[in-house]
Structures are given as C-alpha cells and as structure tokens.
Scaffold this active site. Structure first.
Site, PDB file in Angstrom:
ATOM      1  N   LYS A   9       0.841  -1.203   0.000  1.00 52.80           N
ATOM      2  CA  LYS A   9       0.000   0.000   0.000  1.00 52.80           C
ATOM      3  C   LYS A   9       0.875   1.251   0.000  1.00 52.80           C
ATOM      4  O   LYS A   9       1.482   1.611   1.000  1.00 52.80           O
ATOM      5  CB  LYS A   9      -0.928   0.050   1.226  1.00 52.80           C
ATOM      6  N   GLU A  47      10.382   1.137  10.027  1.00 49.76           N
ATOM      7  CA  GLU A  47      11.447   2.111   9.774  1.00 49.76           C
ATOM      8  C   GLU A  47      10.806   3.469   9.954  1.00 49.76           C
ATOM      9  O   GLU A  47       9.981   3.893   9.144  1.00 49.76           O
ATOM     10  CB  GLU A  47      11.990   1.901   8.352  1.00 49.76           C
ATOM     11  N   CYS A 105      13.804  10.566   6.382  1.00 49.62           N
ATOM     12  CA  CYS A 105      13.882  10.083   7.770  1.00 49.62           C
ATOM     13  C   CYS A 105      15.290  10.248   8.327  1.00 49.62           C
ATOM     14  O   CYS A 105      15.477  10.491   9.512  1.00 49.62           O
ATOM     15  CB  CYS A 105      13.446   8.630   7.841  1.00 49.62           C
ATOM     16  N   GLU A 140      10.733  15.619  15.004  1.00 52.46           N
ATOM     17  CA  GLU A 140      10.989  15.467  13.570  1.00 52.46           C
ATOM     18  C   GLU A 140      10.113  16.455  12.795  1.00 52.46           C
ATOM     19  O   GLU A 140       8.896  16.392  12.872  1.00 52.46           O
ATOM     20  CB  GLU A 140      10.674  14.033  13.128  1.00 52.46           C
TER      21      GLU A 140
HETATM   22  P1  NDP Z   1       2.457   8.297   7.863  1.00 53.97           P
HETATM   23  O1  NDP Z   1       3.547   7.686   8.607  1.00 53.97           O
HETATM   24  O2  NDP Z   1       1.166   8.478   8.566  1.00 53.97           O
HETATM   25  O3  NDP Z   1       2.196   7.466   6.505  1.00 53.97           O
HETATM   26  C1  NDP Z   1       2.986   6.428   6.005  1.00 53.97           C
HETATM   27  C2  NDP Z   1       2.114   5.345   5.429  1.00 53.97           C
HETATM   28  O4  NDP Z   1       1.277   4.784   6.439  1.00 53.97           O
HETATM   29  C3  NDP Z   1       1.159   5.838   4.354  1.00 53.97           C
HETATM   30  O5  NDP Z   1       1.006   4.827   3.375  1.00 53.97           O
HETATM   31  C4  NDP Z   1      -0.131   6.016   5.131  1.00 53.97           C
HETATM   32  O6  NDP Z   1      -1.261   5.975   4.316  1.00 53.97           O
HETATM   33  C5  NDP Z   1      -0.097   4.823   6.042  1.00 53.97           C
HETATM   34  N1  NDP Z   1      -0.925   4.922   7.239  1.00 53.97           N
HETATM   35  C6  NDP Z   1      -1.278   6.016   7.932  1.00 53.97           C
HETATM   36  N2  NDP Z   1      -2.012   5.670   9.011  1.00 53.97           N
HETATM   37  C7  NDP Z   1      -2.135   4.322   8.993  1.00 53.97           C
HETATM   38  C8  NDP Z   1      -2.796   3.363   9.837  1.00 53.97           C
HETATM   39  N3  NDP Z   1      -3.437   3.740  10.950  1.00 53.97           N
HETATM   40  N4  NDP Z   1      -2.722   2.063   9.514  1.00 53.97           N
HETATM   41  C9  NDP Z   1      -2.057   1.668   8.409  1.00 53.97           C
HETATM   42  N5  NDP Z   1      -1.434   2.515   7.579  1.00 53.97           N
HETATM   43  C10 NDP Z   1      -1.455   3.834   7.867  1.00 53.97           C
HETATM   44  O7  NDP Z   1       2.964   9.631   7.230  1.00 53.97           O
HETATM   45  P2  NDP Z   1       2.291  11.073   7.163  1.00 53.97           P
HETATM   46  O8  NDP Z   1       2.133  11.415   5.767  1.00 53.97           O
HETATM   47  O9  NDP Z   1       1.061  11.227   7.964  1.00 53.97           O
HETATM   48  O10 NDP Z   1       3.465  11.916   7.811  1.00 53.97           O
HETATM   49  C11 NDP Z   1       3.466  12.202   9.192  1.00 53.97           C
HETATM   50  C12 NDP Z   1       4.881  12.371   9.672  1.00 53.97           C
HETATM   51  O11 NDP Z   1       5.548  11.116   9.598  1.00 53.97           O
HETATM   52  C13 NDP Z   1       5.730  13.291   8.810  1.00 53.97           C
HETATM   53  O12 NDP Z   1       5.546  14.624   9.117  1.00 53.97           O
HETATM   54  C14 NDP Z   1       7.095  12.790   9.136  1.00 53.97           C
HETATM   55  O13 NDP Z   1       7.522  13.360  10.347  1.00 53.97           O
HETATM   56  C15 NDP Z   1       6.902  11.301   9.304  1.00 53.97           C
HETATM   57  N6  NDP Z   1       7.251  10.519   8.107  1.00 53.97           N
HETATM   58  C16 NDP Z   1       8.363   9.763   8.151  1.00 53.97           C
HETATM   59  C17 NDP Z   1       8.736   9.042   7.056  1.00 53.97           C
HETATM   60  C18 NDP Z   1       9.982   8.215   7.076  1.00 53.97           C
HETATM   61  O14 NDP Z   1      10.529   7.911   6.018  1.00 53.97           O
HETATM   62  N7  NDP Z   1      10.448   7.777   8.226  1.00 53.97           N
HETATM   63  C19 NDP Z   1       7.987   9.088   5.809  1.00 53.97           C
HETATM   64  C20 NDP Z   1       6.782   9.854   5.871  1.00 53.97           C
HETATM   65  C21 NDP Z   1       6.461  10.551   6.993  1.00 53.97           C
HETATM   66  P3  NDP Z   1      -1.819   7.263   3.552  1.00 53.97           P
HETATM   67  O15 NDP Z   1      -0.722   8.248   3.426  1.00 53.97           O
HETATM   68  O16 NDP Z   1      -2.198   6.670   2.266  1.00 53.97           O
HETATM   69  O17 NDP Z   1      -2.966   7.752   4.344  1.00 53.97           O
END
Ligand code: NDP
Length: 488
Positions: A174, A249, A283, A384
């Site tokens: 996903k 991660e 990240c 972050e």
């Molecule tokens: P998320 O961590 O929420 O999203 C990452 C993935 O998880 C997306 O595919 C998202 O789906 C999915 N997801 C979200 N909620 C759920 C859930 N309850 N169950 C299963 N899957 C879920 O990233 P955000 O876009 O909300 O970003 C929030 C913060 O996370 C950022 O500001 C940043 O600080 C951090 N981040 C860190 C990353 C890294 O590489 N370590 C990458 C991205 C964000 P969908 O987006 O389709 O709703």
C-alpha cells in the site's frame, strides 16, 4: 494525465466503492493522475489474492533460481523505463529530477541485489548426538503487508518488495494515498516480466481503512512499514492482534556533528545536503547540525552564503535543487515549527518563509531554513519536522557533542566530520544510531542494513539483514536410530 487501477490477483481493478482520488503535482497543483480510492474491502480482496497465491499458487513451488531471474528481469525493465518513471516520480512527489533519477536507478539496483540473493538463501546442519540428523531450513513467512510513505515512493516499494519476493513471500503493497503512481507503474512492469497472479498486489487508498485492514488482518503474516513514528506505533498495536512479524522504519532527529578539525568546505556542503536533500523530507536527514563553537559562526555564514544555490522550482525545471513539500497540510506543519522555533527564542539565519516568486505560488514551497541559537531542549531540536529546517547547535567538547547527539528518543542516523581518524571512530562508537557516516552524509547502499535504534524502528531493511526479516526458520530432526524409543 493517466487513469490508474489497482493490481489485485493479477488484474487491474477499480475500487469496490467506485471512488477515485485525483493526484496533484505538489509544485503547481495540476492534476497528474487519477487512482482508485480503495478501502477495507479492497484491501481484503488483495490480502485474499496474496493468501491464495502463497497457500495454493505457484509461487512457493517456483524455484529460487526462477524467482531470482524474475527479479533480475524486473531490474532491467525498470532501467529501460527509467525516464518515464523518474518523470512520474517528480510529478507525484515534487523532488528534483536528478534525485528522482537516482531513486529509479537505486530501485533497479535493489531488485538486482535481491535477484542475485534469491539463490543464496540456505540453511545449515548442526552437530547433535549421533542418532539424529538435524538441520535448519529457511522458509518464506507468508503474506507480507507493506505500507510505504510518500517521500521515496518507488524506492520504498523496491526496498519492501525485492527481499520479500526473493525469499518466496507474497505481498500486499500500500503506497501513500498521495504518491501511488510509480508503485502502480512498477506493478505494470511486474506483470510484463511474468510475476504470477496474486504474488504482488497493490492497493491504493488511505491509511485509515485500507492501511488499517492490512495491519489488522489475521491473514497477513508479516507487516513492514516505513513512515512516521506515531503511525508506526498504531501499526505495531494493530499487528499484535495475530502477532505478525514486524519491521518498522520510522523517524529520526539525526545529529550531523562537525568538529573544528574537519575539512571546512566539505563539511559545509555535507551540512546543507544532509539537511535539504529531498526538501528535508527524509527520515535520515541531518536536521540537527552540531558544530564546535570555535567554527560555529563561520560555518553558519558559509551555509547562508550558499543558500541561493538551493534553487526552488518544479523538479523538471533545469537547475532546480529543491522541490515543493508534499502537500499544503505538510507545509503548514513545517511552518508551524518555524513559529515554534521563533517562540522558543531561536533565530532565523535564513528562510522560514514561502518564496516570493509568483511562479511558485501554486506549489507547496518553503525556503530552506536555518535556525541558530538553538538549545538542545527546544522542540525544533527534538521533534521530527520532516522539511527543509535545520537547527544549528554549538558544542564545546567531544563529550558534550556525544551527549547532545544521543539526547533524543530517536536513533536512526548520525554523522561525524573530522580529519582525526581516532576521533571519528571514537565518536561513532558512542553514537546510538543504526546508520552512521564519517565525512559524508546520506550515501545509502543496497548491501548495508538500514534501520534505527530506539524509537526509530525495529528490524533492518536491505542487505543480507533485510532478507532475514522475510524468512522463517525451521529445525528438522531425523531419527537415525530405527529402534522404538521404549520409554513406556
Ligand atoms: P504516515 O507515517 O502516517 O504514513 C505512512 C504510510 O502509512 C502511508 O502509506 C499512510 O497511508 C499509512 N498509514 C497512515 N495511518 C495508517 C494506519 N493507521 N494504519 C495503516 N497505515 C497507515 O505519514 P504522514 O504522511 O502522515 O506523515 C506524518 C509524519 O511522519 C511526517 O511529518 C514525518 O515526520 C513522518 N514521516 C516519516 C517518514 C519516514 O521515512 N520515516 C515518511 C513519511 C512521513 P496514507 O498516506 O495513504 O494515508
């Protein structure tokens, strides 16, 4: 503008509800694609297809050699389609073209690495008492749910799918609801090179519903997630329902430590690249720059002088060095940290605002931002931000640098700049982080384990370590003594 479908059971399908989502280029707001807006039912269909392909399909009986060859063919197909993929990636997530091209090449390399590794998964025999022949075999875990973020859409798909498939698992991937296009393009290539139906399923839809179903489902054996720590914790909780194997991660607040004896110019470049590559939406970004006090002012001045070279623009515009943030909502979040930093008493050395250029007004741009006067206790030094915001913190001794560097709930990445080999090794040994660099920032290699200490996650991706996370371990004991046991 392309209309995409989801890949379930080898077929391209729309969402059960018929709902769709328009995808917009974050640099200008143009609609660049339309995808099905999947929900729980769609995720369930994908999970069933993956379950069927694992339990009854041909994949488990496909030899490691054949699996490896398919992965190698996929690597070639990605390379052939690199130009399209990198352009789609730029439109999808905003990064500069050169960075997207690097990601596409790296994704191909990842499939190539694991294509070669598929035939090197092996067990071992153990020296046990003579009446037993005992050995260990490695087997796939089963159905893997893989949930990925928006900052490296294609590369994260590769990091998840390549080791899982090399090990013989089936997958439900996903992508982020904001950036699903390159994962779906990858799905097209997978069918083209001959992956059997149901082995890889790609569902598009939000985390709420679609993602939750994957994390909760008892038909899923393993979950692999990259994203924010808050979401990671939710996924770990949901996955506990059937005690899925889990790799996470997550985020980081990574220290980039510059000593006065470092090569000055190299350190300036490394500090900027560490903080601003991929708009800081990384990240492992070096978002905390720890600088020895004697060179603090000079380094800040040198960085600020170079900031005009970090040209903002559409990723396809020649010369662009930094694209827009992924969404209006995310830019609001990053901007809120600029306000928080100022309220906490930090000072802006540059940036902190949207660019004045009217040509960028429809994109989610934010100028590269450097805060000075930052104390380790401030929120901008602890949380972050995931955007182009760098916090510079002075230190007076090696011990103090190590203490500040480790004073965080995260432990993903860290770097040290020094000409002293002994100091560099000494400091690296003390840093509580899974990915470390000396006199460089950001290079990643498919051969090395990627992952974090503390709340930056659990498990490792990539390299030999990465495939371990997709394998079960079975012991087999063969009785060589044919006489009855005679216990009773
Ligand atoms: P998320 O961590 O929420 O999203 C990452 C993935 O998880 C997306 O595919 C998202 O789906 C999915 N997801 C979200 N909620 C759920 C859930 N309850 N169950 C299963 N899957 C879920 O990233 P955000 O876009 O909300 O970003 C929030 C913060 O996370 C950022 O500001 C940043 O600080 C951090 N981040 C860190 C990353 C890294 O590489 N370590 C990458 C991205 C964000 P969908 O987006 O389709 O709703």
């Amino acid at each position: 503008m392309k209309r995409y479908a989801m890949l379930i059971g080898g077929k391209w399908v729309d969402s059960v509800s018929g709902d769709v989502r328009e995808l917009r280029d974050p640099a200008n707001g143009d609609v660049v694609g339309v995808v099905p807006e999947g929900g729980r039912e769609d995720a369930r269909a994908a999970i069933h297809a993956a379950r069927e392909a694992f339990d009854r399909g041909p994949w488990r009986k496909t030899s490691a050699l054949e699996r490896g060859k398919l992965l190698l063919k996929l690597a070639d197909a990605i390379t052939r389609k690199a130009e399209t993929l990198s352009h789609v990636e730029v439109h999808g997530c905003g990064k500069p073209l050169a960075e997207a091209q690097f990601d596409v090449a790296d994704a191909a390399n990842c499939f190539e690495f694991y294509g070669g590794l598929a035939t090197k998964i092996h067990g071992e025999t153990m020296a046990v008492p003579a009446n037993s022949l005992s050995y260990v075999v490695r087997e796939p875990i089963g159905v893997c749910g893989q949930i990925i973020p928006w900052n490296y859409p294609l590369l994260m798909a590769a990091w998840k799918l390549a080791p899982a498939l090399a090990a013989g698992n089936t997958c439900v991937l996903k992508p982020s609801e904001m950036t699903p296009m390159t994962a779906l393009e990858l799905g097209e290539l997978m069918l083209e090179v001959g992956f059997p139906e149901g082995v890889v399923n790609i569902v598009t839809g939000p985390g709420a519903g679609c993602g939750e179903e994957i994390a909760e489902s008892h038909l899923v054996d393993k979950i692999a997630f990259t994203g924010g720590t808050v979401t990671g914790r939710k996924i770990a909780t949901a996955a506990a329902g059937n005690l899925k194997k889990i790799t996470l991660e997550l985020g980081g607040k990574n220290p980039n430590i510059v000593f006065a004896d470092a090569d000055f110019e190299a350190a300036v470049d490394g500090a900027l690249f560490g903080a601003f590559a991929n708009q800081g939406e990384v990240c492992s970004a070096g978002s905390r720059l720890l600088v020895e006090r004697s060179i603090h002012d000079r380094i800040v001045e040198a960085m600020v002088a170079k900031i005009p070279r970090v040209k903002l623009g559409h990723g396809l515009e020649p010369g662009t060095k930094m694209g827009p943030l992924i969404s209006a909502g995310h830019r609001d979040k990053v901007e809120s940290y600029v306000r928080i930093g100022l309220e906490e008493g930090a000072k802006l050395a540059c940036g902190g605002k949207r660019p004045a250029d009217p040509a960028l007004a429809n994109g989610h741009f934010l100028e590269p931002t450097i805060f000075v006067g930052v104390k380790p206790s401030m929120r901008i030094a602890r949380e972050e931000i995931f955007g182009p915001v760098l916090s510079v913190i002075p230190f007076d001794s090696e011990e103090e640098a190590i203490a500040i560097a480790n004073d965080t709930e995260y432990g993903l990445a860290a770097a040290v700049w020094s000409r002293s080999l002994a100091r560099a090794h000494r400091v690296i040994r003390e840093l509580r982080a899974g990915i470390t660099w000396v006199n460089t920032y950001h290079p990643t290699f498919n051969e090395l384990p990627w992952g974090g200490y503390k709340q930056s996650g659990t498990g490792r991706e990539l390299g030999l370590y990465g495939i371990e996370q997709y394998l079960e371990t079975k012991q087999v004991n063969i009785n060589l003594d044919e006489a009855p046991l005679g216990w009773y």
